[in-house]
Motif scaffolding. Structure first.
Motif, PDB file in Angstrom:
ATOM      1  N   PHE D 180       0.841  -1.194   0.000  1.00 51.63           N
ATOM      2  CA  PHE D 180       0.000   0.000   0.000  1.00 51.63           C
ATOM      3  C   PHE D 180       0.879   1.248   0.000  1.00 51.63           C
ATOM      4  CE2 PHE D 180      -2.317   3.143   2.710  1.00 51.63           C
ATOM      5  CZ  PHE D 180      -3.283   3.453   1.787  1.00 51.63           C
ATOM      6  N   GLY D 181       1.874   1.229   0.875  1.00 55.04           N
ATOM      7  CA  GLY D 181       2.807   2.352   0.903  1.00 55.04           C
ATOM      8  C   GLY D 181       3.541   2.491  -0.407  1.00 55.04           C
ATOM      9  N   SER D 182       3.939   1.353  -0.995  1.00 53.37           N
ATOM     10  CA  SER D 182       4.686   1.411  -2.249  1.00 53.37           C
ATOM     11  C   SER D 182       3.850   2.026  -3.347  1.00 53.37           C
ATOM     12  CB  SER D 182       5.100   0.009  -2.679  1.00 53.37           C
ATOM     13  OG  SER D 182       5.870  -0.574  -1.691  1.00 53.37           O
ATOM     14  N   VAL D 183       2.568   1.687  -3.351  1.00 56.24           N
ATOM     15  CA  VAL D 183       1.711   2.227  -4.408  1.00 56.24           C
ATOM     16  C   VAL D 183       1.623   3.739  -4.283  1.00 56.24           C
ATOM     17  CG1 VAL D 183      -0.649   2.316  -5.213  1.00 56.24           C
ATOM     18  CG2 VAL D 183       0.392   0.134  -4.719  1.00 56.24           C
ATOM     19  N   LEU D 184       1.415   4.196  -3.055  1.00 55.96           N
ATOM     20  CA  LEU D 184       1.380   5.646  -2.852  1.00 55.96           C
ATOM     21  C   LEU D 184       2.686   6.269  -3.315  1.00 55.96           C
ATOM     22  CD1 LEU D 184      -0.346   6.083   0.602  1.00 55.96           C
ATOM     23  CD2 LEU D 184      -1.280   6.445  -1.656  1.00 55.96           C
ATOM     24  N   MET D 185       3.787   5.577  -2.968  1.00 55.61           N
ATOM     25  CA  MET D 185       5.084   6.102  -3.339  1.00 55.61           C
ATOM     26  C   MET D 185       5.210   6.182  -4.853  1.00 55.61           C
ATOM     27  SD  MET D 185       8.813   5.115  -1.932  1.00 55.61           S
ATOM     28  CE  MET D 185       8.605   3.562  -1.740  1.00 55.61           C
ATOM     29  N   LEU D 186       4.748   5.150  -5.528  1.00 55.30           N
ATOM     30  CA  LEU D 186       4.848   5.136  -6.994  1.00 55.30           C
ATOM     31  C   LEU D 186       4.065   6.301  -7.591  1.00 55.30           C
ATOM     32  CD1 LEU D 186       6.011   3.576  -9.332  1.00 55.30           C
ATOM     33  CD2 LEU D 186       3.883   2.298  -9.464  1.00 55.30           C
ATOM     34  N   ILE D 187       2.863   6.522  -7.069  1.00 52.54           N
ATOM     35  CA  ILE D 187       2.077   7.652  -7.594  1.00 52.54           C
ATOM     36  C   ILE D 187       2.847   8.942  -7.396  1.00 52.54           C
ATOM     37  CG2 ILE D 187      -0.070   8.928  -7.328  1.00 52.54           C
ATOM     38  CD1 ILE D 187      -1.311   6.375  -6.262  1.00 52.54           C
ATOM     39  N   ALA D 188       3.410   9.085  -6.181  1.00 52.34           N
ATOM     40  CA  ALA D 188       4.137  10.319  -5.895  1.00 52.34           C
ATOM     41  C   ALA D 188       5.343  10.457  -6.805  1.00 52.34           C
ATOM     42  CB  ALA D 188       4.573  10.324  -4.437  1.00 52.34           C
ATOM     43  N   ILE D 189       6.037   9.343  -7.033  1.00 51.21           N
ATOM     44  CA  ILE D 189       7.217   9.397  -7.905  1.00 51.21           C
ATOM     45  C   ILE D 189       6.813   9.876  -9.296  1.00 51.21           C
ATOM     46  CG2 ILE D 189       8.919   7.972  -9.090  1.00 51.21           C
ATOM     47  CD1 ILE D 189       9.052   6.229  -6.636  1.00 51.21           C
ATOM     48  N   LEU D 190       5.718   9.315  -9.788  1.00 58.25           N
ATOM     49  CA  LEU D 190       5.297   9.715 -11.132  1.00 58.25           C
ATOM     50  C   LEU D 190       4.852  11.170 -11.158  1.00 58.25           C
ATOM     51  CD1 LEU D 190       3.549   6.441 -12.263  1.00 58.25           C
ATOM     52  CD2 LEU D 190       5.838   7.276 -12.778  1.00 58.25           C
ATOM     53  N   MET D 191       4.143  11.574 -10.104  1.00 60.81           N
ATOM     54  CA  MET D 191       3.729  12.983 -10.034  1.00 60.81           C
ATOM     55  C   MET D 191       4.938  13.891 -10.120  1.00 60.81           C
ATOM     56  SD  MET D 191       0.908  13.232  -7.049  1.00 60.81           S
ATOM     57  CE  MET D 191       0.858  14.979  -6.877  1.00 60.81           C
ATOM     58  N   LEU D 192       5.948  13.547  -9.322  1.00 62.99           N
ATOM     59  CA  LEU D 192       7.135  14.389  -9.307  1.00 62.99           C
ATOM     60  C   LEU D 192       7.834  14.339 -10.662  1.00 62.99           C
ATOM     61  CD1 LEU D 192       8.513  13.553  -5.766  1.00 62.99           C
ATOM     62  CD2 LEU D 192       7.451  15.665  -6.509  1.00 62.99           C
ATOM     63  N   TYR D 193       7.882  13.150 -11.203  1.00 61.68           N
ATOM     64  CA  TYR D 193       8.584  12.993 -12.476  1.00 61.68           C
ATOM     65  C   TYR D 193       7.947  13.862 -13.554  1.00 61.68           C
ATOM     66  CZ  TYR D 193      10.188  10.727 -16.761  1.00 61.68           C
ATOM     67  OH  TYR D 193      10.706  10.484 -17.998  1.00 61.68           O
ATOM     68  N   PHE D 194       6.637  13.797 -13.652  1.00 65.65           N
ATOM     69  CA  PHE D 194       5.984  14.522 -14.734  1.00 65.65           C
ATOM     70  C   PHE D 194       5.890  16.016 -14.488  1.00 65.65           C
ATOM     71  CE2 PHE D 194       4.503  10.234 -15.822  1.00 65.65           C
ATOM     72  CZ  PHE D 194       4.990  10.204 -17.115  1.00 65.65           C
ATOM     73  N   ASN D 195       6.186  16.444 -13.293  1.00 63.89           N
ATOM     74  CA  ASN D 195       6.188  17.877 -13.045  1.00 63.89           C
ATOM     75  C   ASN D 195       7.586  18.471 -13.047  1.00 63.89           C
ATOM     76  OD1 ASN D 195       3.437  19.043 -12.448  1.00 63.89           O
ATOM     77  ND2 ASN D 195       3.394  17.112 -11.329  1.00 63.89           N
ATOM     78  N   SER D 196       8.579  17.609 -13.240  1.00 68.92           N
ATOM     79  CA  SER D 196       9.943  18.119 -13.109  1.00 68.92           C
ATOM     80  C   SER D 196      10.462  18.555 -14.474  1.00 68.92           C
ATOM     81  CB  SER D 196      10.846  17.026 -12.542  1.00 68.92           C
ATOM     82  OG  SER D 196      10.858  15.929 -13.430  1.00 68.92           O
TER      83      SER D 196
END
Lengths: 119, 202, 832, 634
Positions: D180-196
């Motif tokens: 569950f934590g990993s999934v949240l982390m993955l979403i956050a990683i992608l969010m950051l990636y696409f905004n960087s």
């Protein structure tokens, strides 16, 4: 600051607050009676004391001689007090009936033995 | 020193009586004495009612309360007055907790009472000007639905009726409850086989 | 001979030698001689060496470089023999050289002497009228090493040496040496297989186990190291470190008989109660740390003991005391800017920017800091309300009680209060005084009814510590610290005497003793000296007496002086005076019951014998000190009280005025002097009365104790049960804590996990929905999960339903109160 | 390709256990003792490799007192997404790497009693070590995530196969929670990636990300030019994006160069406004990313209320796995918060500081209370971990550097350093505690606290060591637990005195549960449970595992600078950078208030602040979540 009114108690008119103190003492005595008496009738007497303590407050708030503004309860106070008296009578009757019933069933009036409802 | 203001004196007298006997009720261990002290305390209270100008309520207090309710209580005392119930001791711990909680409550209440300046009473000069008004008639009118006193708008007819009916019901109920048990066995059966939560999943 | 380098090395050596002994015994103790017998010798030798080094430090280094000033004192007393007991220095009558010294002690360097002398003389006359404040005492401070540093914030291990440190070193090591010698005799049972008669195994036999002689000395050595660490510590963080370490040593020593459940429980209780105090201490430390940014007591010095200054002449790295009591403010306690700023963040402080509100905000923060740190002292010194652990701590072997739980560790609380004195605001001092007064009274009353000889002494210790705290709180720094020293000697003596008795009769119960003075005269008469010392026996008005006389009288003088200035707090005078009477009563009750009269248990009496010389010699040595520690060395001015003079904390001589409580005045130490006569008479009279009462009841048997007990049954049972403190704490702290613990634990399983399982079940149900089995799964899965959650929650809640009508009513009353109070706070907070 | 190159050395360090696991897979059956020795040898060799970083002079040493990333290298891995194979260590990860390799040696030593499917156990154990080490050294977010998941599976099997009676339940609980934590982390990683967007960073900032490197006296710009002229895929991409943007004036179709580089994301989060765009419910991208990453990591820490997997996992896991779980795995959560959450999303960190602190304090109190109620020895120790890790979360978040209280980041530095220290200290003490529980469990096969007693008489050396280690957990001065706790607690008051008081109160509860457990297990007259005959004194193997732990606990407690000297520069640098930002927040807050005409007290409160660029407009951020009431000044 709060002035201690004791010094002038005898030659100044008393106010609502003084009645409230008497009421509070009776109320607390009643509550403690309920909390400490093991005899069911003692508990009932505590209830009467509590009701009376409250009644004193109603009467005091209803009286217009005891305060220097006009925010009294007026007759409402007295009427409520009357209702309280009547309801107290009703309550006493029912409670007494319950006590007698309890006495018949358990051969005791010790409220500590009435623990069937415990969780 | 000013002259003694007699209403205050009587307030003090009745107040001390009421409080004193209330404390006596609390501290007494004998149930019969408690009943007696209670009567004294409630009677003194009626005096306080008179002092506050509530003559009718005071009278009712004496008649209904002292004359009626308490007699009922004393009946109760007599009906259950076996030797072992006359004096029942309470644990010291209960006393301590009781006094702690009660003391705190008392302090709070008294503090509240004196925290509103308007409740401290009026000047003596103003007090001596006061005219005492009888309250019986306005009360009676109020109960019958027509308020005559100033400020009051709505009567209490409906409440009066409700209370009357309530009283009637209660008395009938009390009589029913208090009558001697005939079907004790069935009652016990009835209560015993209902187990709490039996229907719910474990 | 440079004291600035010599003193630290001497005392550091004295401090570390016991640690070395500990390490050696940990690794090799078991193999040192038969059953580890040599471990005792190693430990004793090491603490003896420490004692020697401390003595050298005091007499060889400190005194030659800081000669003691003769205390001259006011003609108002009209006596000349009172010097020792007189805790005060009258500046105006002392000769000018002293002032030079005192003034020079800012930098504590002889080179600055000349330049300061003039100033000191000039300002002197005004000082007298204005009750000028005193300068910092001479001290040496320096760092061992840094634990951690963050910019300007530094946690270090450092030393701070002034007269108090050196005197405490001598006192601690001397008593510890005596106790070590004594313990070599007392613990000889542990040298072979030991049968513990207090432990019965499940098969009915008593426990037999190998002796643990070496382990006892191992703990003692660690304790000495930790205790000396507190004394030498140069900053509050280091004090806290060793504070915890003595706590853990005390834990080990109380629980020395680990097989006894009572012992391990008492050990746990001691440590946990101390931790409660440490919790307060942490709060105090946090407050100071956040606002002042240092824990150091003294200002940073260079190698020669000179305060480091910046180029502009300011102190380079000022310590806590210097920051709070700057010379510009005449050493009065003034909150710094940052303290005021942080004080304004407190929720209840109303800041309006005026200087008055600023000083209030600062005072609040200092009050929190002071009372917080004092909480630690409350725990360690077993003061009310944390006094409950000390009597139970008597489960440990008697030498431990003598060393740890009477003379040294419990005195550490008083020591820290004294050391930390410049930081206490007048309000904090008032708190200290009240805690002391309440403690001394409660403990004294409990001691009246106790029959366990060690418990009587334990309560007496608590009570005497209360005296010290009271004295400190009243502004009587000297008197309090003086009593700390004298008390250590006579209470150590009394405990060791009681150990000797217990050793002889194998019971703690005084009702089984009696008449023992014929069997064990040395013990009996040394203990008599101890009793006389503790009640403050002396000749009033002449000013000669045993050590306790000087210290206790001056405490009562301070109480009198304080009560005169602050009539509201008259109870702070009544408590010690009344306490003096009770003290005399229970101490002599103890002595009479133990040594006088007829034997109550013939068998035990016959068995009794005088203890071996390893045990009696320390008794005699301590008895000599108990008599004479209050005196000056003949024909010199060297005496404990005069030496303590040199260590008086900065800025505590003048009267100070409360900021939060505006009517509060902490009087100047001088003022106490004016009450010498009434206080002395009161102390003497009450003590004599108590002694007389004890004699009437227990020696002459004119009144039968058991009849008195009968007629005061409620009071007796109240006192016998120690004011019900244990029961009360059990009910209001332990039980709720365990309840919350259970609740937290069952919340995890019952609610969080149930929620998770519910979620899982719902998810499963969701999967079955896809499989077209939606009805049952959805309904059962979610509803059942919800029902189960509710059900479990209900099960949890149902514990509240005790079924007792009377408890429900109490709940109602308490509920009403809570409503009131919360409504009140809501209004107040919303309103402000 | 020599060992003195960072890329070789670090890869070797990380992948050695995995390669060894591969080799072990072809090991013949039936020689289980040899297998264990081989595995122990591999862990020891890895440990020695990690110690090799101490070696001065060679190309791969770890220099003490340097704040920057060291031994940094980056190789293109999946260039089309800008994913790199990038690793490096600094003062934050270095102690954790050494702790990992060290505890793995000890845990392997503690694995001797395991006799079921030894080969599989050894293989999974080594894979686990690779996963953990990879997490600590990887600096590319994608790489980090891969290692994070790699670590998860072996753990699942290690608990689920070699655990106690309810092992399957515990394993799946652990797995689902972490997933569950990993999934949240993955979403956050992608969010950051696409905004960087890497192209917005200037040369110096790029140098800080390790993408370009230059000598100390060199010039960043010229280094950048050199890099652009080089043949790295990233550089070509960079040039392409830049030239495309130069020719395109339309802001909306502007091309961006996304990145997974953690250091680059830190630079972006701290220096640009790329994560400040509004995402959901009026909160910024950074805010949501912080929250999701934080929840992902705090599950691992674990913080209340995401902690219930821990007691079950510990109770069911075999002793060595408990040691690794408590000693290292929990630290990954803390490491993530420090390395990723705060530096990448400092604005959100500032806004949510009180919430994070509160969560830490609640964990401390909750864990301590729950530990007090446990009857199972191991469960109690597990809850003590919850309590101790609460200090870590609290320490990270004590954002004491706000101006209204006197701008002073020193207290914050102290808190973060204390938290880092607490991570290491807890790694030692909790691993020790679990091992100590394991020692008696191996003998008597039960863990019921009520059924012990008298162990001191039967196993004196063991009991002495155990009491020492438990006292380290209790926070006794002179042992490692004290330093971390005291540094954290002392730093909290500056931030919030209420939290400080609550957190200080935990010392009482900690003493309560630890002493009570010691009393019930070690003290007392006689042993009350089953198999009393099995209580034989401690063996040499056990002694060899326990005594280094106790010795380390003492060394760290007496001379904490051993550790602080290595990690403090890096921690301090990060804190100072974030603290500098705080000053900016304060000014913006002030300006905003003046604009609004309100006079709210500006302490760290949940108010999103827009960066300077956007702030000029009239749009004001919505008022959002408040975690504590702001008292209006009078």
């Amino acid at each position: 600051m709060l002035q201690l009114p004791l010094a002038h108690l005898l030659n100044e008119p008393i106010g609502v607050a003084h009645f409230m103190v008497v009421g509070a003492v009776m109320f607390v005595c009643g509550a403690l009676c309920m909390a400490t008496k093991r005899n069911a009738l003692g508990v009932l007497m505590g209830i009467e004391l509590v009701l009376n303590g409250a009644n004193i407050n109603f009467i005091a708030f209803g009286s217009k001689y005891l305060r220097n503004d006009a925010n009294t309860l007026g007759l409402d106070g007295q009427l409520i007090a009357l209702f309280v008296i009547v309801l107290a009578a009703a309550e006493a009757a029912v409670a007494l009936a319950i006590v007698l019933n309890f006495y018949n069933n358990h051969d005791s009036v010790d409220v500590d033995r009435a623990k069937q409802l415990q969780g | 020193m000013d002259a003694i203001y007699w209403p205050s004196f009587f307030f003090l007298l009745f107040g001390l009586l009421a409080c004193g006997f209330a404390v006596a009720v609390l501290l007494a261990t004998n149930i019969v004495r408690m009943a007696f002290y209670l009567i004294m305390s409630l009677s003194a209270t009626s005096g306080l009612f008179f002092l506050a100008g509530a003559d009718f309520v005071g009278a009712m207090q004496l008649m209904i309360y002292v004359g009626g309710t308490l007699v009922l209580l004393i009946f109760g005392v007599m009906l259950t007055s076996q030797e072992r119930f006359v004096e029942m001791k309470t644990m010291a711990g209960d006393w301590i907790f009781g006094f702690l909680a009660g003391g705190a409550l008392l302090v709070t209440l008294c503090w509240v009472a004196f925290s509103v300046p308007a409740w401290r009473g009026i000047d003596r000069a103003a007090a001596e000007q006061l005219q005492v008004e009888p309250t019986v008639a306005p009360l009676a009118m109020g109960l019958l639905g027509a308020r005559t006193d100033e400020g009051g708008e709505h009567g209490y007819l409906l409440f009066f009726e409700i209370v009357s009916v309530h009283l009637l019901v209660v008395l009938v109920g009390a009589a029913y409850l208090a009558r001697a048990k005939i079907s004790r066995g069935t009652a016990a059966e009835r209560t015993s086989h209902v187990e709490p939560g039996a229907a719910l999943p474990k | 001979m440079d004291p600035a380098s010599l003193l630290p090395s001497l005392l550091t050596a004295a401090w570390l030698i016991p640690l070395a002994s500990f390490v050696v015994i940990v690794f090799f103790g078991k193999h040192m001689g038969p059953h580890g017998k040599l471990a005792g010798h190693v430990a004793t030798l090491s603490i003896g060496t420490s004692c020697l080094l401390s003595m050298i430090a005091l007499f060889g280094v400190w005194l030659p470089s800081h000669p003691v000033e003769a205390v001259s004192h006011g003609a108002s007393h009209g006596t000349e023999h009172h010097e020792e007991g007189d805790a005060h220095q009258n500046d105006h009558e002392a000769d000018p050289h002293e002032h030079e010294k005192e003034a020079a002690s800012v930098g504590s360097s002889p080179y600055q002497l000349a330049s300061y002398a003039l100033v000191a003389e000039d300002s002197h006359e005004e000082d007298h009228s204005a009750h000028s404040n005193n300068d910092p005492p001479p001290y040496y401070t320096g760092e061992y090493y840094t634990l951690a540093s963050f910019g300007s914030l530094k946690l270090v291990l450092s030393y701070y040496i002034d007269t108090l440190t050196v005197v405490m070193f001598c006192m601690v090591t001397l008593i510890a040496t005596c106790v070590h010698v004594y313990a070599m005799g007392y613990m000889h049972d542990e040298l072979h297989d030991f049968t513990d008669h207090e432990v019965t195994l499940s098969n009915g036999a008593h426990l037999k186990r190998p002796g643990r002689y070496w382990r006892f000395f191992q703990y003692l050595s660690l304790f000495c190291f930790s205790m000396l660490g507190i004394v030498i510590a140069g900053n509050l963080a280091m004090v806290f470190v060793f504070w915890e370490l003595v706590g853990i040593c005390s834990y080990f020593l109380i629980g020395f008989y680990i097989e006894r459940h009572s012992a391990s429980t008492a050990a746990n209780k001691a440590f946990i109660v101390n931790r409660v105090g440490d919790f307060g201490m942490l709060i105090g430390m946090m407050a100071l740390w956040a606002s002042v940014g240092t824990f150091a007591f003294g200002d940073m010095q260079d190698e020669s003991g000179k305060t480091l200054v910046t180029e502009s002449g300011e102190i380079a790295d000022p310590g806590l005391f210097t920051q709070l009591r700057t010379a510009e403010n005449d050493h009065h306690l003034v909150p710094t800017e940052q303290i005021v700023k942080d004080g304004e963040r407190l929720a209840w402080v109303e800041a309006d920017g005026s200087s008055e509100s600023d000083s209030k905000a600062g005072s609040w923060l200092l009050l929190i800091a002071g009372v917080g740190v004092f909480c630690g002292c409350i725990g360690k010194s077993a003061q009310f309300p944390l006094h409950v652990w000390l009597p139970d701590a008597m489960e440990g072997p008697t030498p431990v009680s003598a060393l740890v739980h009477s003379a040294t560790m419990v005195a550490a609380g008083v020591y820290l209060t004294g050391r930390f004195y410049p930081v206490f605001t007048p309000e904090a001092l008032l708190v200290i005084a009240y805690v002391g007064a309440i403690t001394l009274f409660i403990a004294a009353t409990i001691a009246i009814t106790a029959t366990d000889i060690k418990r009587v002494l334990a309560y007496s210790t608590v009570s005497q510590l209360g005296y010290m705290m009271l004295s400190l709180g009243l502004g009587g720094w000297m008197a309090g610290m003086f009593h700390l020293i004298t008390h250590a000697f006579f209470k150590g003596l009394l405990f060791m005497g009681s150990g000797s008795v217990i050793h002889a009769v194998h019971t703690n119960d005084m009702t089984e003793m009696g008449g023992l003075r014929k069997k064990m005269p040395i013990t009996a008469y040394t203990m008599l000296i101890g009793c006389l010392a503790i009640i403050g026996a002396g000749v009033p008005l002449v000013g000669m007496g045993l050590s306790g006389y000087y210290s206790k009288d001056s405490i009562i003088e301070h109480a009198w002086s304080f009560a005169d200035k602050n009539p509201v707090h008259i109870v702070l005078l009544i408590a010690p005076v009344l306490g003096a009477m009770i003290t005399a009563f229970y101490m002599f009750r103890l002595w009479y019951m133990t040594f006088a009269g007829e034997p109550r248990n013939k068998q035990r009496y016959d068995h009794a014998h005088e203890s071996p010389s390893t045990m009696t010699t320390p008794l005699i040595i301590l008895a000599v000190f108990a008599v004479a520690v209050g005196w000056n060395i003949p024909s010199t001015d060297v005496g404990v009280s005069n030496m303590l003079q040199q260590a008086r904390p900065v800025g505590t001589l003048a009267a100070s005025q409360g900021v939060l409580l505006e009517n509060l005045t902490i009087p100047s130490e001088h003022d106490a002097h004016n009450y010498y006569i009434p206080a002395g008479l009161a102390a003497f009279g009450t003590a004599a009365a108590g002694l007389l009462l004890a004699t009437i009841i227990y020696l002459w048997n004119l009144l039968n104790p058991s009849e008195i007990k009968q007629s005061f049954r409620p009071i007796h049972s109240f006192l016998w049960n120690k004011w019900w403190f244990d029961e009360l704490y059990w009910a209001i702290f332990v039980v709720p804590t365990m309840m919350i613990a259970k609740l937290a634990s069952s919340f995890d399983r019952g609610v969080i996990d149930t929620f998770l399982h519910g979620t899982a079940a719902t998810a499963k149900g969701g999967a079955r929905v896809v499989d077209a089995v939606f009805d049952r799964t959805v309904v059962d899965g979610s509803v059942n999960a919800f029902a189960r959650g509710t059900w479990d929650f209900g099960l949890m809640l149902k514990k509240l339903q005790t079924g007792s009508l009377r408890q429900y009513i109490l709940f109602i009353v308490v509920g009403a109160l809570v409503l009131f109070v919360s409504a009140f706070f809501t209004i107040v907070i919303a309103g402000s | 390709m020599s060992l003195s190159e960072p890329k070789v050395y670090l890869s070797f360090l990380v992948f050695l256990p995995a390669v060894a696991a591969l080799v072990l897979a072809f090991f013949p059956r039936g020689k289980e003792e040899v297998l264990k020795f081989a595995t122990l040898g591999v862990t020891m060799f890895t440990f020695i490799l990690s110690l090799g970083l101490f070696r001065q002079g060679a190309g791969i040493d770890f220099e003490m007192g340097v704040a920057e990333m060291q031994n940094l290298f980056a190789l293109d891995w999946i260039p089309s997404f800008g994913i790199q194979y990038m690793m490096g260590i600094d003062g934050i990860s270095f102690p954790l790497v050494v702790l990992t390799t060290f505890l793995c040696v000890l845990a392997m030593g503690a694995s001797w009693p395991i006799n079921k499917h030894v080969k599989a156990y050894c293989i999974l154990f080594l894979l686990l070590e690779t996963g953990i080490l990879g997490c600590f050294v990887s600096l590319d977010f994608f790489l980090f995530y891969v290692f994070w998941e790699v670590m998860l599976l072996p753990m699942y099997f290690l608990i689920g196969v070699w655990g106690g009676p309810r092992r399957e339940y515990a394993a799946i609980k652990f797995f689902l929670y972490t997933l569950f934590g990993s999934v949240l982390m993955l979403i956050a990683i992608l969010m950051l990636y696409f905004n960087s967007d890497l192209t917005e960073l200037n040369a110096t900032q790029l140098a800080n990300t390790g993408i370009i490197s230059f000598a100390e006296e060199g010039d960043a710009q010229s280094a950048m030019d050199e890099w652009l002229a080089g043949d790295s895929d990233l550089a070509k991409e960079y040039a392409a994006v830049n030239s495309a943007n130069e020719s395109n004036a339309d802001e909306s179709t502007r091309r961006q160069l996304h990145t997974f580089n953690i250091l680059a994301l830190q630079q972006i989060g701290q220096n640009t406004s790329q994560f400040q765009g509004t995402a959901l419910f009026g909160q910024t991208v950074g805010w949501w990313a912080f929250l999701m990453l934080f929840v992902g990591f705090v599950i691992k820490v674990p913080g209340v209320p995401f902690h219930t997997w821990l007691p079950d996992a510990h109770v069911e896991a075999p002793t060595p796995i408990s040691m690794i779980l408590a000693g290292i795995l929990l630290k990954l959560g803390g490491y993530g918060i420090l390395r990723i959450c705060y530096p990448i999303c400092p604005h959100a960190g500032y806004d949510l500081a009180y919430f994070v602190c509160l969560l830490g304090v609640v964990s401390m109190v909750w864990g301590a209370f729950a530990a007090l109620a446990q009857k199972d020895f191991k469960r109690m120790v597990a809850y003590s971990s919850v309590s101790h890790m609460g200090y870590v979360v609290l320490g990270f978040a004590v954002w004491s550097a706000f101006g209204s209280n006197g701008y002073n980041p020193e207290y914050w530095e102290m808190g973060v350093n204390g938290a880092m220290f607490q991570m290491i200290a807890h790694g030692i003490s909790s691993a020790g505690m679990f091992f100590m529980v394991g020692v008696v469990y191996d003998r008597v096969h039960h863990r019921n606290l009520e059924e012990f007693g008298g162990l001191f008489a039967k196993m004196p050396v063991y009991s002495g060591l155990a009491v020492g280690i438990f006292f380290a957990g209790l926070g006794l001065p002179g042992l490692c637990g004290f330093i971390g706790e005291v540094l954290v607690v002392l730093s909290v008051w500056k931030y919030s005195y209420v939290l400080a008081i609550i957190s200080a109160s935990v010392v009482i509860l900690t003493a309560g549960y630890i002493l009570w457990a010691i009393q019930r297990v070690y003290l007392g007259a006689e042993y009350k449970g089953p198999h009393p005959e099995a209580l034989v004194p401690i063996t040499m193997r056990e002694l060899a595992i326990a005594s280094p732990l106790l010795a380390l606990a003492i060394v760290l407690g007496v001379y904490p600078r051993v550790l602080l000297d290595y990690m403090q520069p890096s921690v301090d640098r990060q804190v100072e950078r974030l603290a500098e930002l705080t000053e900016g927040f304060e000014e913006q807050e002030k300006a905003r208030q003046e604009l609004e005409g309100t006079e709210e007290v500006a302490i760290a409160r949940a108010q999103p602040r827009l960066p300077d660029g956007i702030f000029g407009s009239d749009v004001l951020p919505n008022t959002t979540l408040k975690f504590s009431s702001t008292e209006p000044a009078q």
